[in-house]
Write a protein that holds these residues in place. Structure first.
Motif, PDB file in Angstrom:
ATOM      1  N   ARG A 157       5.488   6.823   7.570  1.00 24.14           N
ATOM      2  CA  ARG A 157       4.702   7.531   8.587  1.00 24.14           C
ATOM      3  C   ARG A 157       4.005   6.510   9.496  1.00 24.14           C
ATOM      4  O   ARG A 157       3.979   6.651  10.715  1.00 24.14           O
ATOM      5  N   THR A 158       3.444   5.475   8.881  1.00 26.53           N
ATOM      6  CA  THR A 158       2.818   4.402   9.657  1.00 26.53           C
ATOM      7  C   THR A 158       3.834   3.755  10.586  1.00 26.53           C
ATOM      8  O   THR A 158       3.560   3.499  11.762  1.00 26.53           O
TER       9      THR A 158
ATOM     10  N   GLU B   2       4.063   7.450   3.147  1.00 21.23           N
ATOM     11  CA  GLU B   2       2.955   7.024   3.986  1.00 21.23           C
ATOM     12  C   GLU B   2       3.347   5.824   4.841  1.00 21.23           C
ATOM     13  O   GLU B   2       3.043   5.748   6.034  1.00 21.23           O
TER      14      GLU B   2
ATOM     15  N   THR C  36       0.943   1.827  -1.232  1.00 22.27           N
ATOM     16  CA  THR C  36       0.931   3.148  -0.620  1.00 22.27           C
ATOM     17  C   THR C  36       2.296   3.784  -0.877  1.00 22.27           C
ATOM     18  O   THR C  36       3.293   3.068  -1.005  1.00 22.27           O
TER      19      THR C  36
END
Lengths: 246, 385
Positions: free
Chosen positions: B256-257, B253, B249
C-alpha cells in the motif's frame, strides 16, 4: 511579444508554466521540451527571448543545455527546480533567475517582471551561459548540428577545431561539423584541459597529436595521429609546450 | 540537503538522534563489576569444600575411641574460619586485580605475594583458637613441635591457596568474558538500531518538492486529482515518520505504501510510465521490513525513468519461490551499465535485510529481458514445514 521556451520532463510542471506564461499579455510560448536535447533544439529553432529550464532532465540537464549555448545570442534563462536550493542560490541572482518548486503565482509574477526589465535593457543570457559552463564539469560532450537535428558528440572524439569567420569546423575522425560559434567561445566551453590553441584559427586536441617537426623561424608542423599536418605558430608555441610537458 | 533523510530533515533541531550510540559502550573498565552469579558460585564451592573436609575429618577421627566428636570439628572449623577470612579478603580485592586477568602470571603473582603473611597469621590464629578451646574444657591441645607445624601448615596452605586461586581465576575470567560478550552484543544491537534508524527515512526532500509542485499544477486543472495526491502524500509522510517504531509491517501494508509512492510518481511522469502489479494474494499477511520496497521503486524512477525519454513499463510482482517470499521490481527499456555499481538505495536495503535476516535474505539487481529487475528474497520462516 516575449517568446518563451519551456522545458521540464514532468508534464504537470510543464503545463503549470505553460498556463501561467500564456496568461501574460506580452508573452507567448513558442516551444515546449521534455528533455535536454530537444530543449537545445527548441532554443536553436525558435530563438526565444526567455527559456524556463528544469535543472534535472533526461539526456542533458538544464545547466548542460545552457553551457552549450552561444553566449551573445542565448535567451534569458530561468532555472526551475526542486533541486538543491543552495546550489541555485549560488548562482548570481543578478545573472539568472530561478524558481524553486513549488512556487506560487506571486513568485512567478516577480520572475516575469524581472524578465521584462532585463529584456528592456537588452540583456542576453550570456551570464547564464557562463554560469552553466562553470557549474558543469568541463564539457565532456558537445552539441553539434546534424542536418535539421542537434546531436551530442563526445568532446574527446574531436581531433581539431578550425575557425572560419563566425563558424567553427569541428573535425572528428568520422566527419566534420559546422558550428555557428567563435573559436574563442568554443574553447572556453570545452575547457582548457583537452584543447589548446596552435594558431589564430586552429586549436587541437592534445590527445590527437602524434609528433612535431621544427620549421624555420620557430614555427612547427604538428602531425596528428590521423596523418593530417597542422601549423603551430610560434606565438602559441610556449603554451603548447607547457601543456604537453604536464 | 539531498542526502538527508526525510525524518532528519523534518525534525532537524527538534528531535535528536537516539543517543544510545555505541561509543560509550566499548570501554574496558574491569573494575569490581562482575556478574553476581559468579560470586555465589564461588561461595557455594567454598562451603561444599569445607563441609567435605569437616565430614572426612570427623569420620577419620571417630575411629579413634579416645577422640571426642567436637575435636575434628574444632580442628577443621578453626582452619575453615581463618581461611574464610583470607578468602573474603581475596574476593574483596579481586576487582583491583581483575585488570590482570588477561595476564595470568601477574594475576597470580599479585595474590601470592601475600602468602608469607597468610602463613604467619593463619598458623597463629588457628592454633590460638585450638589452644583456647582445649584450655576452656580443661584439656591440652597436643600437636607436633612448632618447627614441624610451621613447615607442614605452610606447605598445605600453599597447596590449597594455589587450588583456590585457580578456581577464583577461572570464575573471574568466565565472569569477565560473559560481561564483555554481553557488552559486545549490546554494542552490536545499538549499532544495528542506529543503522536502521538511519536507513529508514527514505523519502528525499527532492521527491517532496516535486510532488508538491505536481499538486500545485493539478490544482488548476483537476481539483479532485490534486486532492487525492495531497492525501497520498500525507499518508506517505505519516508512514515514513511512523516506521521507526514499526520495523516490520505486513506485506499488504508495504505494498500500500509502495502504491502511494507510485501514484505520486505516476502523476509526475504521466505519459512516460505504466505500472503493473502481479501479487499473490495468499502472501499479503507476511511481515516484511517497513519501507523496504519504496527505495527500490525510487531507484527505478531515478535510473530507469528520469534519464530516458522512452516509455517505461514497471512491474511489481510478489510470489512464493520455494521457501522464500520473492518480490521483484522490474522496469523495461533501460539496462544497467556494465560498470554499474549499486547505489545508496540498494546498499541500504541490503544492509537492512542483513541486519534483520542475516544472510538468509538477499537483494539482487541485474539485467533481465530488455530491462532491469531488483529481486528481493525473504525467508518464509513461519511457514517452513
Amino acid at each position: 511579444m516575449i517568446r518563451v521556451v519551456i522545458a521540464d520532463d514532468e508534464a504537470p510542471a510543464r503545463e503549470k508554466l505553460e498556463r501561467w506564461v500564456a496568461e501574460q499579455s506580452d508573452m507567448t510560448v513558442v516551444g515546449s521540451a521534455e528533455d535536454g536535447l530537444s530543449t537545445a533544439q527548441c532554443i536553436e529553432q525558435f530563438r526565444p527571448n526567455v527559456a524556463f529550464l528544469d535543472v534535472q532532465m533526461p539526456t542533458l540537464s538544464g545547466l548542460q543545455v545552457v553551457a552549450q549555448l552561444e553566449p551573445s545570442s542565448a535567451p534569458l534563462i530561468v532555472f526551475v527546480t526542486a533541486f538543491d536550493e543552495h546550489a541555485v542560490k549560488a548562482f548570481d541572482l543578478n545573472a539568472v533567475d530561478y524558481l524553486l518548486k513549488p512556487y506560487d503565482l506571486d513568485r512567478f509574477t516577480r520572475t516575469v517582471q524581472r524578465i521584462r526589465e532585463r529584456l528592456h535593457a537588452h540583456e542576453s543570457g550570456a551570464t547564464a551561459v557562463a554560469i552553466g559552463r562553470a557549474r558543469t564539469p568541463a564539457c565532456e560532450r558537445l552539441l553539434v548540428p546534424d542536418g535539421e537535428r542537434l546531436q551530442l558528440i563526445d568532446a574527446a572524439s574531436v581531433e581539431w577545431l578550425e575557425a572560419d569567420d563566425n563558424y567553427v569546423h569541428v573535425h572528428t575522425a568520422a566527419r566534420t561539423y559546422l558550428l555557428r560559434r567563435t573559436l574563442q567561445d568554443l574553447l572556453s566551453q570545452l575547457g582548457e584541459q583537452r584543447f589548446v590553441r596552435i594558431h589564430k584559427s586552429t586549436a587541437v586536441n592534445l590527445g590527437s597529436i602524434g609528433s612535431l617537426t621544427p620549421l624555420f623561424k620557430g614555427d612547427y608542423e604538428i602531425h596528428l595521429h590521423n596523418g593530417r599536418v597542422l601549423r603551430l605558430s610560434r606565438r602559441y608555441r610556449e603554451t603548447l609546450f607547457a601543456r604537453m610537458g604536464q | 540537503m539531498e542526502c538527508l533523510s526525510l525524518q532528519a530533515w523534518l525534525h532537524s533541531g527538534v528531535m535528536n538522534m537516539p543517543s544510545r550510540l555505541p561509543s560509550a559502550v566499548v570501554h574496558t573498565d574491569y573494575g569490581a563489576t562482575f556478574p553476581p552469579k559468579t560470586l555465589a558460585t564461588l561461595w557455594a564451592l567454598w562451603a561444599a569444600f569445607w563441609l567435605l573436609m569437616i565430614t572426612v575429618s570427623i569420620e577419620d577421627q571417630l575411629r579413634d575411641p579416645l577422640t571426642r566428636w567436637w575435636e575434628p570439628v574444632l580442628s577443621e572449623g578453626s582452619s575453615a574460619l581463618v581461611s574464610t577470612g583470607w578468602m573474603w579478603l581475596a574476593v574483596r580485592v579481586r576487582g583491583r586485580y581483575a585488570r590482570y586477568l588477561d595476564k595470568p602470571l601477574a594475576w597470580f603473582g599479585s595474590y601470592l605475594r601475600w602468602l608469607p603473611l597468610v602463613f604467619i597469621t593463619w598458623i597463629t590464629a588457628v592454633y590460638a583458637i585450638r589452644h583456647g578451646v582445649y584450655a576452656t574444657v580443661g584439656r591440652t591441645y597436643a600437636h607436633p613441635g612448632w618447627g614441624f607445624v610451621v613447615v607442614y601448615e605452610s606447605l598445605k596452605l600453599t597447596y590449597f591457596t594455589g587450588l583456590w586461586l585457580g578456581i577464583l581465576f577461572g570464575i573471574d575470567s568466565y565472569g569477565q568474558w560473559q560481561l564483555q560478550w554481553r557488552r559486545l552484543l549490546q554494542t552490536q544491537k545499538a549499532l544495528a538500531e542506529a543503522q536502521l534508524a538511519q536507513l529508514q527515512g527514505q523519502l528525499r526532500p527532492h521527491f517532496l518538492f516535486n510532488a508538491l509542485n505536481t499538486v500545485s499544477a493539478l490544482m488548476h486543472t483537476d481539483v479532485a486529482r490534486a486532492d487525492r495526491l495531497v492525501a497520498a502524500l500525507g499518508d506517505l509522510l505519516r508512514i515514513s515518520l511512523r516506521s521507526n517504531e514499526h520495523e516490520m509491517t505486513p506485506l499488504a501494508e508495504e505494498l500500500r505504501t509502495l502504491e502511494l509512492y507510485a501514484n505520486i510518481m505516476l502523476e509526475r511522469f504521466r505519459d512516460r510510465v505504466t505500472l503493473g502489479w502481479q501479487i499473490d494474494q495468499a502472501l499479503l499477511d507476511i511481515p516484511v521490513p517497513a519501507l523496504l520496497l519504496q527505495p527500490l521503486l525510487e531507484n527505478v524512477f531515478k535510473h530507469g525513468v528520469e534519464p530516458t525519454v522512452a516509455h517505461v513499463r514497471i512491474i511489481v510482482s510478489v510470489r512464493r519461490d520455494s521457501g522464500s517470499l520473492e518480490i521483484v521490481i522490474g522496469n523495461s527499456g533501460c539496462m544497467l551499465a556494465s560498470e554499474h555499481r549499486d547505489g545508496v538505495g540498494f546498499r541500504n536495503c541490503r544492509e537492512r535485510l542483513g541486519i534483520i535476516y542475516g544472510n538468509t535474505a538477499s537483494l539482487l539487481v541485474r539485467n533481465e529481458g530488455d530491462g532491469v529487475a531488483a529481486r528481493v528474497l525473504i525467508p518464509l520462516m513461519d511457514t517452513i514445514q
